[in-house]
Design a protein around this motif. Structure first.
Motif, short mmCIF file in Angstrom:
data_model
loop_
_atom_site.label_atom_id
_atom_site.label_comp_id
_atom_site.label_asym_id
_atom_site.label_seq_id
_atom_site.Cartn_x
_atom_site.Cartn_y
_atom_site.Cartn_z
N ALA A 14 23.47 -52.61 77.06
CA ALA A 14 24.45 -52.12 78.04
C ALA A 14 25.00 -53.32 78.79
CB ALA A 14 23.81 -51.14 79.01
N TRP A 15 26.31 -53.47 78.74
CA TRP A 15 26.95 -54.54 79.49
C TRP A 15 28.31 -54.09 80.01
CZ3 TRP A 15 31.59 -55.75 77.40
CH2 TRP A 15 31.76 -55.65 76.03
N ASP A 16 28.74 -54.77 81.05
CA ASP A 16 30.06 -54.59 81.63
C ASP A 16 30.75 -55.94 81.63
OD1 ASP A 16 29.43 -51.92 82.27
OD2 ASP A 16 28.66 -52.48 84.24
N ALA A 17 32.02 -55.98 81.32
CA ALA A 17 32.78 -57.23 81.36
C ALA A 17 33.12 -57.54 82.82
CB ALA A 17 34.04 -57.13 80.53
N ASP A 18 32.80 -58.76 83.24
CA ASP A 18 33.17 -59.19 84.59
C ASP A 18 34.68 -59.27 84.75
OD1 ASP A 18 30.59 -59.42 85.52
OD2 ASP A 18 30.47 -61.59 85.19
N ASP A 19 35.32 -59.73 83.69
CA ASP A 19 36.76 -59.95 83.71
C ASP A 19 37.34 -59.45 82.39
OD1 ASP A 19 39.35 -60.89 83.76
OD2 ASP A 19 38.81 -63.01 83.96
N PRO A 20 38.08 -58.33 82.40
CA PRO A 20 38.63 -57.81 81.15
C PRO A 20 39.45 -58.83 80.36
CG PRO A 20 38.88 -56.19 82.88
CD PRO A 20 38.39 -57.47 83.54
N ALA A 21 40.01 -59.83 81.04
CA ALA A 21 40.77 -60.86 80.34
C ALA A 21 39.84 -61.83 79.60
CB ALA A 21 41.64 -61.63 81.34
N ASP A 22 38.55 -61.85 79.99
CA ASP A 22 37.56 -62.71 79.34
C ASP A 22 36.30 -61.88 79.08
OD1 ASP A 22 35.87 -64.63 78.37
OD2 ASP A 22 35.81 -65.82 80.22
N PRO A 23 36.30 -61.06 78.01
CA PRO A 23 35.16 -60.18 77.75
C PRO A 23 33.86 -60.89 77.43
CG PRO A 23 36.89 -59.88 76.08
CD PRO A 23 37.39 -60.89 77.08
N SER A 24 33.89 -62.22 77.26
CA SER A 24 32.63 -62.93 77.03
C SER A 24 31.80 -63.04 78.30
CB SER A 24 32.92 -64.32 76.45
OG SER A 24 33.58 -65.12 77.41
#
Length: 146
Positions: A14-24
């Motif tokens: 389970a993870w959430d992207a901190d920044d949708p522009a940088d999904p890494s």
């Protein structure tokens, strides 16, 4: 749809992207790996429970009532447990291995979803894995138990 969501599933990622522009750049709100189960039955009911992994330590000392209350609240906030239940339907997608879960929430632990319909996109990843989420934004990866 060739596969079915019916059964018990273990939450394995389970993870959430901190920044949708940088999904890494990802956060793992319940640890890596998380702890949790999602269950979908034949009658159209579901329940899911998610908790932090590893679990927070339990107090072994005797505490006064006020200290116990403070400990319980702090533990709850830190552990970030989540649970909700209700009924579900599956909206088929463009191909046989994907679709959208429509989760009609009867109640949830934080009352954030109570009385709402939560839409969750999903795709089957082989015969024993179900990926729930928005590509690049968040992922809840489940492994079939039954």
């Amino acid at each position: 749809m060739t596969a079915s969501v019916i059964g018990a599933w273990s939450l394995v990622e389970a993870w959430d992207a901190d920044d949708p522009a940088d999904p890494s750049r990802r956060t793992h709100p319940w640890g890596d790996p998380p702890a949790g189960y999602w269950v979908f039955d034949h009658s159209g009911h579901f329940s899911l429970m998610i908790s932090r992994n590893p679990p927070l330590p339990r107090s072994t000392g005797s505490l006064l009532v006020d200290a116990v209350r403070e400990f319980v609240v702090e533990t709850f906030v830190t552990a970030r447990p989540y649970a909700y239940f209700g009924t579900y339907t599956v909206e088929p997608g463009a191909d046989a291995d994907r679709g959208t879960l429509l989760l009609a929430v009867t109640s949830d632990v934080l009352r954030a979803y109570t009385g709402t319909v939560q839409r969750r996109k999903f795709v089957f990843d082989g015969p024993d894995h179900l990926n729930v989420g928005e590509p690049g934004a968040y992922l809840r990866r489940l492994r079939r138990l039954t």
